[in-house]
Design a protein around this motif. Sequence first.
Motif, PDB file in Angstrom:
ATOM      1  N   SER A   1       0.824  -1.211   0.000  1.00  0.00           N
ATOM      2  CA  SER A   1       0.000   0.000   0.000  1.00  0.00           C
ATOM      3  C   SER A   1       0.855   1.257   0.000  1.00  0.00           C
ATOM      4  CB  SER A   1      -0.926  -0.007   1.223  1.00  0.00           C
ATOM      5  OG  SER A   1      -1.611   1.214   1.347  1.00  0.00           O
ATOM      6  N   GLU A   2       1.893   1.269   0.823  1.00  0.00           N
ATOM      7  CA  GLU A   2       2.731   2.461   0.935  1.00  0.00           C
ATOM      8  C   GLU A   2       3.552   2.673  -0.341  1.00  0.00           C
ATOM      9  OE1 GLU A   2       4.070   5.788   3.409  1.00  0.00           O
ATOM     10  OE2 GLU A   2       2.262   4.640   2.969  1.00  0.00           O
ATOM     11  N   LEU A   3       4.033   1.602  -0.945  1.00  0.00           N
ATOM     12  CA  LEU A   3       4.759   1.736  -2.209  1.00  0.00           C
ATOM     13  C   LEU A   3       3.852   2.290  -3.300  1.00  0.00           C
ATOM     14  CD1 LEU A   3       6.800  -1.590  -2.128  1.00  0.00           C
ATOM     15  CD2 LEU A   3       7.780   0.724  -2.143  1.00  0.00           C
ATOM     16  N   SER A   4       2.618   1.833  -3.335  1.00  0.00           N
ATOM     17  CA  SER A   4       1.658   2.344  -4.321  1.00  0.00           C
ATOM     18  C   SER A   4       1.391   3.826  -4.082  1.00  0.00           C
ATOM     19  CB  SER A   4       0.348   1.551  -4.244  1.00  0.00           C
ATOM     20  OG  SER A   4       0.575   0.184  -4.529  1.00  0.00           O
ATOM     21  N   ARG A   5       1.273   4.220  -2.817  1.00  0.00           N
ATOM     22  CA  ARG A   5       1.031   5.631  -2.492  1.00  0.00           C
ATOM     23  C   ARG A   5       2.230   6.494  -2.872  1.00  0.00           C
ATOM     24  NH1 ARG A   5       1.358   9.464   1.672  1.00  0.00           N
ATOM     25  NH2 ARG A   5       2.885   8.172   2.775  1.00  0.00           N
ATOM     26  N   ILE A   6       3.427   5.980  -2.637  1.00  0.00           N
ATOM     27  CA  ILE A   6       4.637   6.716  -3.019  1.00  0.00           C
ATOM     28  C   ILE A   6       4.662   6.939  -4.528  1.00  0.00           C
ATOM     29  CG2 ILE A   6       7.154   6.524  -3.177  1.00  0.00           C
ATOM     30  CD1 ILE A   6       7.000   5.012  -0.435  1.00  0.00           C
ATOM     31  N   ASN A   7       4.276   5.919  -5.281  1.00  0.00           N
ATOM     32  CA  ASN A   7       4.210   6.076  -6.740  1.00  0.00           C
ATOM     33  C   ASN A   7       3.239   7.187  -7.125  1.00  0.00           C
ATOM     34  OD1 ASN A   7       6.064   4.037  -7.293  1.00  0.00           O
ATOM     35  ND2 ASN A   7       4.488   2.449  -7.432  1.00  0.00           N
ATOM     36  N   ARG A   8       2.084   7.239  -6.455  1.00  0.00           N
ATOM     37  CA  ARG A   8       1.105   8.283  -6.765  1.00  0.00           C
ATOM     38  C   ARG A   8       1.657   9.666  -6.447  1.00  0.00           C
ATOM     39  NH1 ARG A   8      -2.384   4.592  -4.232  1.00  0.00           N
ATOM     40  NH2 ARG A   8      -2.589   5.921  -2.374  1.00  0.00           N
ATOM     41  N   LEU A   9       2.367   9.776  -5.336  1.00  0.00           N
ATOM     42  CA  LEU A   9       2.946  11.071  -4.960  1.00  0.00           C
ATOM     43  C   LEU A   9       3.949  11.557  -6.001  1.00  0.00           C
ATOM     44  CD1 LEU A   9       3.548  10.623  -1.116  1.00  0.00           C
ATOM     45  CD2 LEU A   9       1.804  12.021  -2.224  1.00  0.00           C
ATOM     46  N   LEU A  10       4.662  10.599  -6.592  1.00  0.00           N
ATOM     47  CA  LEU A  10       5.679  10.949  -7.587  1.00  0.00           C
ATOM     48  C   LEU A  10       5.123  10.965  -9.002  1.00  0.00           C
ATOM     49  CD1 LEU A  10       8.731   8.918  -6.217  1.00  0.00           C
ATOM     50  CD2 LEU A  10       8.279  11.366  -5.969  1.00  0.00           C
ATOM     51  N   GLY A  11       3.826  10.673  -9.139  1.00  0.00           N
ATOM     52  CA  GLY A  11       3.216  10.673 -10.467  1.00  0.00           C
ATOM     53  C   GLY A  11       3.678   9.527 -11.335  1.00  0.00           C
ATOM     54  N   ARG A  12       4.072   8.425 -10.713  1.00  0.00           N
ATOM     55  CA  ARG A  12       4.590   7.289 -11.470  1.00  0.00           C
ATOM     56  C   ARG A  12       3.498   6.263 -11.745  1.00  0.00           C
ATOM     57  NH1 ARG A  12       8.111   3.780  -9.052  1.00  0.00           N
ATOM     58  NH2 ARG A  12       8.976   3.214 -11.063  1.00  0.00           N
ATOM     59  N   ILE A  13       3.548   5.659 -12.917  1.00  0.00           N
ATOM     60  CA  ILE A  13       2.745   4.474 -13.227  1.00  0.00           C
ATOM     61  C   ILE A  13       3.749   3.383 -13.569  1.00  0.00           C
ATOM     62  CG2 ILE A  13       0.921   3.489 -14.664  1.00  0.00           C
ATOM     63  CD1 ILE A  13      -0.001   6.315 -15.267  1.00  0.00           C
ATOM     64  N   PRO A  14       4.243   2.690 -12.545  1.00  0.00           N
ATOM     65  CA  PRO A  14       5.369   1.778 -12.774  1.00  0.00           C
ATOM     66  C   PRO A  14       4.940   0.483 -13.445  1.00  0.00           C
ATOM     67  CG  PRO A  14       4.619   1.601 -10.522  1.00  0.00           C
ATOM     68  CD  PRO A  14       3.790   2.700 -11.164  1.00  0.00           C
ATOM     69  N   GLY A  15       5.857  -0.074 -14.194  1.00  0.00           N
ATOM     70  CA  GLY A  15       5.654  -1.413 -14.710  1.00  0.00           C
ATOM     71  C   GLY A  15       6.210  -2.412 -13.718  1.00  0.00           C
ATOM     72  N   PRO A  16       5.776  -3.662 -13.795  1.00  0.00           N
ATOM     73  CA  PRO A  16       6.282  -4.675 -12.857  1.00  0.00           C
ATOM     74  C   PRO A  16       7.775  -4.897 -13.045  1.00  0.00           C
ATOM     75  CG  PRO A  16       5.016  -5.705 -14.614  1.00  0.00           C
ATOM     76  CD  PRO A  16       4.829  -4.224 -14.768  1.00  0.00           C
ATOM     77  N   VAL A  17       8.449  -5.216 -11.958  1.00  0.00           N
ATOM     78  CA  VAL A  17       9.877  -5.501 -11.986  1.00  0.00           C
ATOM     79  C   VAL A  17      10.082  -6.974 -12.295  1.00  0.00           C
ATOM     80  CG1 VAL A  17      11.955  -5.622 -10.564  1.00  0.00           C
ATOM     81  CG2 VAL A  17      10.449  -3.646 -10.401  1.00  0.00           C
TER      82      VAL A  17
END
Length: 767
Positions: free
Chosen positions: A747-763
């Motif tokens: 949840s926190e990693l997803s929120r961090i992505n939103r704060l940074l405006g990222r739509i990450p792809g899977p690693v």
Amino acid sequence: MLSRLTLSLFVLLGVGVIVRAEEEPLPEGHSNHGEAFNEGPRQAGYLMEGQGSVDFPITTNSTEVQALVNQGVAQLHVFFYFEAERSFRQASTLEPDHPMLYWGMAMSNVNNAERAKGFLKVARDKAEAAQLSRREQLYLDALSAFYKEDGDDKSRRQGWLKGLEKIVQEFRDDLDARAWLAMVTWQNGRQDGIGSREAVSLLIDSVIAKNPLHPGAHHYKIHLWDKQDDTQALESAAKFAEASPGIAHAWHMPGHTYTNLKRYADASYQQEGSARVDHAYMIRDRVMPFMIHNYSHNNQWLSESLTKTGRLNDAVLVARDLVEQPRDPKKNNAKSGGHPQREGRRRWSEALITFERWDDLLDATASGALDWSDEPIEEVKRAYTLGLAHAARGDLNLLDDQIATLKALLPPTEEPSDTAKADETKTDETKADETKADETKADDDSQDKPKPAPKPPGLDSALAELEGHRLLLTGETDAAFERFGKANGMRRESLARLLLAAGRTDEAVAKVKQAVERARNEVAPLAAQVEILAAANQIDDARAAYLSLREIAREADPDLPVLQRINTLLTTWKEQDGWQPPALEPRSDLAAASRIDLNTVGPLTWSPFPAQPLEGVDTDGITHRLEDYRGQNVLLIFYLGGDCAHCMEQLIAFSKDIDRIRDTGTVVLAVSTDTLDRTVTLKNNGEINFTMPLLSDPELTSFRRFGAFDDFENMPLHGTFLIDSQGNLRYQDISWQPFLDVDFVVSELSRINRLLGRIPGPVAASR
């Protein structure tokens, strides 16, 4: 014989239950000194600047120990308990058998009686073999009276007070004992009545006479007169931050005095200083905001004070910072009232409502920036704020949506029904008979039916206000104002504006006068009064109100909608009869004279700090460097080797959920205290598939660098760190036990992505 590694794996696989033999060491990460030492600071202390000047001599030949004790006592006086404990712990590394150092650790845990008792027991055990002075023994006896096992709360508090009195009687020059005696008298007065507040104040003054910048004296004087007669604490309010400029609480407490006296600009200055000092400390010592117990309280109050002075942009900045800061499952979660994220949402939305920034409010909600939770209390707040914005824009359909949302939160018993309507036609006798029967049935069914959820606070008021706006929009004016009468949370100046728009001018003037009287020295209601008086053609009164407004709005943002409308009024007045206000006189009171440039203290808001560098070799011989993962998040786990059963539990939990973590664009690395050979054995155990690279750090270089290390006992600690795609540390948990909450991490990693405006792809899966 099986190795401890094999035993740990067998336990986790359910093969058997292993009971630790008494001769075996404590579980990895646990303090060797006892349970009380597990929590609290475990990294080295140092002599910090601006903690306060006190002289608390103990029996020692070490100037460093004495300096650390003086620092710890000063920190105790300012309630900087976490760092006070660290100061005494650091001193104990130099003199581990000195009882007064453990007394200091006990004093640092006023909010944790069990830990305090644990430290106090160590102090008393060590006192048996130590050569304590009479004064030191009295301090130990006084605190022991407070934590004695038998006796009620009142007798323990009285024992603590009597013990301090004895120190004061025998050692007249002990200023700290005098200050603590004043503090305990004030604290005990909450339950028993303080007696003479003036007598306690004179006791504090006797400390200030000897040490004009004694941090405890100024602190306790502010508390003593808080909401009693705050004018008595004005000198201490002006001096407290000067006494301990490096401690945020010393800046914050004068805000109590100034707020109670409606001096919101002074309150904002103090609270802003508190925020900046805290942020400088966090950056310097790599501390998460949620680790400071009163941080949320300080900063939500700052946002509120800034709103009252018209500094809307800064108020929103501070509130938004609270919303966006690191979350924590225990110390900053959606269910916890008073913690940063909830307080930030509350103050952010209130600030925008106060100054009619409806588009900003809608944008902050639609973008997810406000990040409302699904807790009922926040669902009410969200629907209410959106409803006000839609009403202001005249959007009836969207307003209806928010009214429906609020109604859905009503308990089932409050929903109107056909049965309820039919009841209106029944006689009183019939109703009485049916009520008695219902009560009997309710008793029979009480064990089977779950209790309905309680009504969220503020729901009735929010619903009444939005329904009032709906009635206004549909032309039902009288019914609207009748409904507004049920909205006890409605801003009075908002109601006054609506009365004016409805042509009820006299009522509008009376209501806005009431708003100004109830919210004295606040920009928003006074600005509304200027507008309403002018619209009522009461020009002289409007101009007088403007002169009062100008005085309290010295720091207000000039682009506030209400101030722009007033500027239009000023232009009209000047064109009509040449009226213009005289020049503002500079402030010359004590608070203004003691101000400094707060930009020199620290940043206004928190920001993540760069992660420390890391380099390590995994079990396949591949070298991993943190800097190589820029553009991806990194979950970094420090674990205490293959012999640590709890560590294995952690690695298994995160291995099982590795795909969910990788879907957030995150690489997982686990760093072990074991040698590379032992780490290879663990990776290739043949039973459990550890899905992340396992790195080896037997020299504990990275453990120390990231702070996952107990400097007092020279041992590694469990550590979990979230590092964002820009290389900044966003979350850390360093503890005697491993962090196991995988759901929180995702949840926190997803929120961090939103704060940074990222739509990450899977690693991709790690090798």
